[in-house]
Design a protein around this motif. Structure first.
Motif, PDB file in Angstrom:
ATOM      1  N   ILE A  16       0.848  -1.199   0.000  1.00  0.00           N
ATOM      2  CA  ILE A  16       0.000   0.000   0.000  1.00  0.00           C
ATOM      3  C   ILE A  16       0.881   1.246   0.000  1.00  0.00           C
ATOM      4  O   ILE A  16       0.629   2.206  -0.744  1.00  0.00           O
ATOM      5  CB  ILE A  16      -0.958  -0.008   1.207  1.00  0.00           C
ATOM      6  CG1 ILE A  16      -1.923  -1.195   1.084  1.00  0.00           C
ATOM      7  CG2 ILE A  16      -1.727   1.305   1.310  1.00  0.00           C
ATOM      8  CD1 ILE A  16      -2.848  -1.385   2.271  1.00  0.00           C
TER       9      ILE A  16
ATOM     10  N   GLU B 201       1.937   1.785  -3.489  1.00  0.00           N
ATOM     11  CA  GLU B 201       0.878   2.319  -4.346  1.00  0.00           C
ATOM     12  C   GLU B 201       0.704   3.813  -4.092  1.00  0.00           C
ATOM     13  O   GLU B 201       0.415   4.582  -5.017  1.00  0.00           O
ATOM     14  CB  GLU B 201      -0.435   1.575  -4.101  1.00  0.00           C
ATOM     15  CG  GLU B 201      -1.520   1.907  -5.098  1.00  0.00           C
ATOM     16  CD  GLU B 201      -1.168   1.493  -6.530  1.00  0.00           C
ATOM     17  OE1 GLU B 201      -0.494   0.464  -6.706  1.00  0.00           O
ATOM     18  OE2 GLU B 201      -1.563   2.214  -7.471  1.00  0.00           O
TER      19      GLU B 201
ATOM     20  N   HIS C 251      -8.337   7.840  -6.198  1.00  0.00           N
ATOM     21  CA  HIS C 251      -7.706   6.555  -5.889  1.00  0.00           C
ATOM     22  C   HIS C 251      -7.812   6.231  -4.406  1.00  0.00           C
ATOM     23  O   HIS C 251      -8.090   5.095  -4.017  1.00  0.00           O
ATOM     24  CB  HIS C 251      -6.242   6.589  -6.338  1.00  0.00           C
ATOM     25  CG  HIS C 251      -5.613   5.233  -6.441  1.00  0.00           C
ATOM     26  ND1 HIS C 251      -5.103   4.565  -5.357  1.00  0.00           N
ATOM     27  CD2 HIS C 251      -5.442   4.411  -7.505  1.00  0.00           C
ATOM     28  CE1 HIS C 251      -4.625   3.390  -5.754  1.00  0.00           C
ATOM     29  NE2 HIS C 251      -4.817   3.280  -7.051  1.00  0.00           N
TER      30      HIS C 251
ATOM     31  N   GLU D 272      -9.553   2.984  -2.664  1.00  0.00           N
ATOM     32  CA  GLU D 272      -8.866   2.085  -1.728  1.00  0.00           C
ATOM     33  C   GLU D 272      -9.635   1.945  -0.427  1.00  0.00           C
ATOM     34  O   GLU D 272      -9.858   0.832   0.061  1.00  0.00           O
ATOM     35  CB  GLU D 272      -7.445   2.606  -1.443  1.00  0.00           C
ATOM     36  CG  GLU D 272      -6.718   1.765  -0.401  1.00  0.00           C
ATOM     37  CD  GLU D 272      -5.332   2.294  -0.060  1.00  0.00           C
ATOM     38  OE1 GLU D 272      -4.592   2.660  -0.989  1.00  0.00           O
ATOM     39  OE2 GLU D 272      -4.982   2.340   1.136  1.00  0.00           O
TER      40      GLU D 272
ATOM     41  N   ARG E 207     -11.353  -1.478   1.119  1.00  0.00           N
ATOM     42  CA  ARG E 207     -10.875  -2.012   2.404  1.00  0.00           C
ATOM     43  C   ARG E 207     -11.997  -2.045   3.439  1.00  0.00           C
ATOM     44  O   ARG E 207     -12.103  -2.989   4.232  1.00  0.00           O
ATOM     45  CB  ARG E 207      -9.701  -1.169   2.923  1.00  0.00           C
ATOM     46  CG  ARG E 207      -8.420  -1.382   2.110  1.00  0.00           C
ATOM     47  CD  ARG E 207      -7.337  -0.382   2.479  1.00  0.00           C
ATOM     48  NE  ARG E 207      -6.894  -0.505   3.862  1.00  0.00           N
ATOM     49  CZ  ARG E 207      -6.117   0.383   4.481  1.00  0.00           C
ATOM     50  NH1 ARG E 207      -5.686   1.447   3.824  1.00  0.00           N
ATOM     51  NH2 ARG E 207      -5.764   0.198   5.739  1.00  0.00           N
TER      52      ARG E 207
ATOM     53  N   PHE F  39      -7.820   2.575 -10.707  1.00  0.00           N
ATOM     54  CA  PHE F  39      -7.731   1.735  -9.508  1.00  0.00           C
ATOM     55  C   PHE F  39      -7.765   0.258  -9.846  1.00  0.00           C
ATOM     56  O   PHE F  39      -8.710  -0.240 -10.441  1.00  0.00           O
ATOM     57  CB  PHE F  39      -8.870   2.075  -8.544  1.00  0.00           C
ATOM     58  CG  PHE F  39      -8.853   1.255  -7.283  1.00  0.00           C
ATOM     59  CD1 PHE F  39      -7.882   1.463  -6.320  1.00  0.00           C
ATOM     60  CD2 PHE F  39      -9.811   0.274  -7.062  1.00  0.00           C
ATOM     61  CE1 PHE F  39      -7.860   0.713  -5.155  1.00  0.00           C
ATOM     62  CE2 PHE F  39      -9.802  -0.481  -5.898  1.00  0.00           C
ATOM     63  CZ  PHE F  39      -8.822  -0.264  -4.950  1.00  0.00           C
TER      64      PHE F  39
ATOM     65  N   PRO G   5      -7.247  -3.182  -7.555  1.00  0.00           N
ATOM     66  CA  PRO G   5      -7.071  -3.577  -6.147  1.00  0.00           C
ATOM     67  C   PRO G   5      -6.042  -4.678  -5.916  1.00  0.00           C
ATOM     68  O   PRO G   5      -5.869  -5.127  -4.784  1.00  0.00           O
ATOM     69  CB  PRO G   5      -8.473  -4.042  -5.737  1.00  0.00           C
ATOM     70  CG  PRO G   5      -9.106  -4.490  -7.012  1.00  0.00           C
ATOM     71  CD  PRO G   5      -8.532  -3.624  -8.092  1.00  0.00           C
TER      72      PRO G   5
ATOM     73  N   LEU H 169      -3.742  -4.826  -2.871  1.00  0.00           N
ATOM     74  CA  LEU H 169      -4.261  -5.067  -1.517  1.00  0.00           C
ATOM     75  C   LEU H 169      -4.184  -6.537  -1.128  1.00  0.00           C
ATOM     76  O   LEU H 169      -4.417  -6.895   0.028  1.00  0.00           O
ATOM     77  CB  LEU H 169      -5.705  -4.563  -1.419  1.00  0.00           C
ATOM     78  CG  LEU H 169      -5.852  -3.045  -1.600  1.00  0.00           C
ATOM     79  CD1 LEU H 169      -7.323  -2.648  -1.706  1.00  0.00           C
ATOM     80  CD2 LEU H 169      -5.196  -2.302  -0.440  1.00  0.00           C
TER      81      LEU H 169
END
Lengths: 235, 235
Positions: free
Chosen positions: B134, B137, B153, B157, B161, B227, B229, B232
């Motif tokens: 993270i 990123e 963005h 995120e 999450r 974005f 993911p 993550l």
DNA sequence: CGGGGCCTTGAACGTCGTCAAGCGATGTGG
DNA sequence: CCACATCGCTTGACGACGTTCAAGGCCCCG
């Protein structure tokens, strides 16, 4: 002694001789890559980790609109993708900046090391977290420092890291990046990076030419860059 | 079940029931902090790790010239300073954004867990490395994306999450930051963050008011924000 | 000799920062 | 209960830092 530089830069926690020997023995083979060659491609499942022995490596990510962000620079003694052991894949790519030589550790061998010794576990884990601390310092640089300071900070970091493994010659060190690479690492355009390099040179702080950096005035550079090496965890 | 949210977001590697029980049992006590209270101060030697149970936490660093950079945001189920186990101290500070409740794990107990099970080791290690992913990123965001995209963005995120731990209500979620905090997280000034928030709202992408975010058009927001993911590691 | 990296510099532009003012909500003390 | 301070949000005007576009130079290599 594949692990000499690694143990040189990671002195805490201290390994017993047996543990150091186990770490050394976990290498199955070495490999070489040419400059610009991609070593790890993002999202590809991995089953081994790479310790850099000679040369320079970058970690980077390309954005959809064609920009490229360098996430980290690695010098001999750095594990460039040890985090692939718990993660199984990387979300970014890894490439050689120069011709490089690396040592490879199978994930199974890493597992063996962590099963064998809590101290080894801690040391390897720690080394991935120092990378993370460097990532965070780069966030501060890119997010909160001006272009010139950002570049100055990067020179400080690389000088200190290279000095630790004996890869400096007085205040001169090989730093084999192009100005384009420097721009990609600092979130600048090559044109502006060029201008800021000129400014740093004219201010008598640091000179960068043909992949060689020369610190002209360490104290002034360090203070200009707000550089505090604590985040490198040289304990 | 202190570790429920943590195990919810970290499904790989899967723990046996005994391992999950050991992890749960490693908590010595819980603690609470008020909003804005500092939980960990940089450079102070630590002997325990903090798992966030309720509320929001930030990690940040102040620069000499008075700027402040937020390095990470944490939601329930995140270890906020597990990396203090191998590192022994942090190079940044940790503070509560809201009133929070946390569970504390002594370093000695973590050592016990890693001695006991390679799988537990891998899981804990992995969680610190997802934090690092993270961080990287965010480097890309701050270094290579425009102000509006950067903010978009961040909303993506946080939505993903929070959705994972059931803290969203449809496309609405509590995101208890001020515009100043958003600016500190994205490397912008509060004034410019404000303008970009207005733009995102007027473009029909996302609305942010009084610590509550509302996704107006998820597909459009996601594409605007570039974005993906993957970083993550929701495996 | 031609081409392609990389570096350098100039000029114009734009994103973002700075400075400033005003608003509303909240909270506190007189 | 009101006066006033504080904090966060909002907007305008202006300026600066950094980007974009463009051109030319140098050097290496095919």
């Amino acid at each position: 002694m594949f692990t000499r530089n690694f143990l040189q830069t990671h002195r805490t926690p201290r390994l017993s001789e047996a543990e150091a020997a186990s770490l050394e023995a976990a290498v199955i083979r070495t490999a070489e890559f040419r400059a610009k060659q991609i070593i790890v491609r993002q999202q590809v499942p991995l089953s081994q980790c790479t310790l850099l022995l000679e040369g320079f490596i970058e970690r980077f990510k390309d954005t959809p609109d064609g920009r490229r962000q360098i996430l980290a620079l690695h010098v001999p003694g750095d594990f460039v993708d040890l985090h692939s052991y718990p993660l199984k894949r990387l979300e970014h790519s890894v490439a050689a900046l120069t011709p490089v030589k690396v040592a490879l550790f199978p994930h199974a061998a890493i597992r063996g090391l962590t099963d064998q010794s809590g101290t080894l576990t801690e040391l390897l884990w720690r080394s991935t977290l120092i990378d993370a601390a460097i990532n965070r310092e780069w966030i501060v640089s890119i997010g909160a420092r001006s272009a010139a300071v950002r570049l100055a900070h990067l020179f400080c970091e690389m000088y200190v890291r290279l000095e630790r493994i004996g890869m400096t010659d007085g205040k001169v060190f090989a730093f084999p990046l192009t100005q384009i690479d420097l721009a990609d690492a600092t979130g600048l355009t090559p044109v502006h990076a060029n201008r800021m390099l000129r400014q740093l040179r004219e201010q008598g702080l640091v000179e960068f030419r043909a992949g060689v950096a020369t610190i002209l005035d360490w104290d002034a550079l360090r203070s200009f860059a707000e550089f505090d090496p604590g985040y490198l965890f040289f304990d």
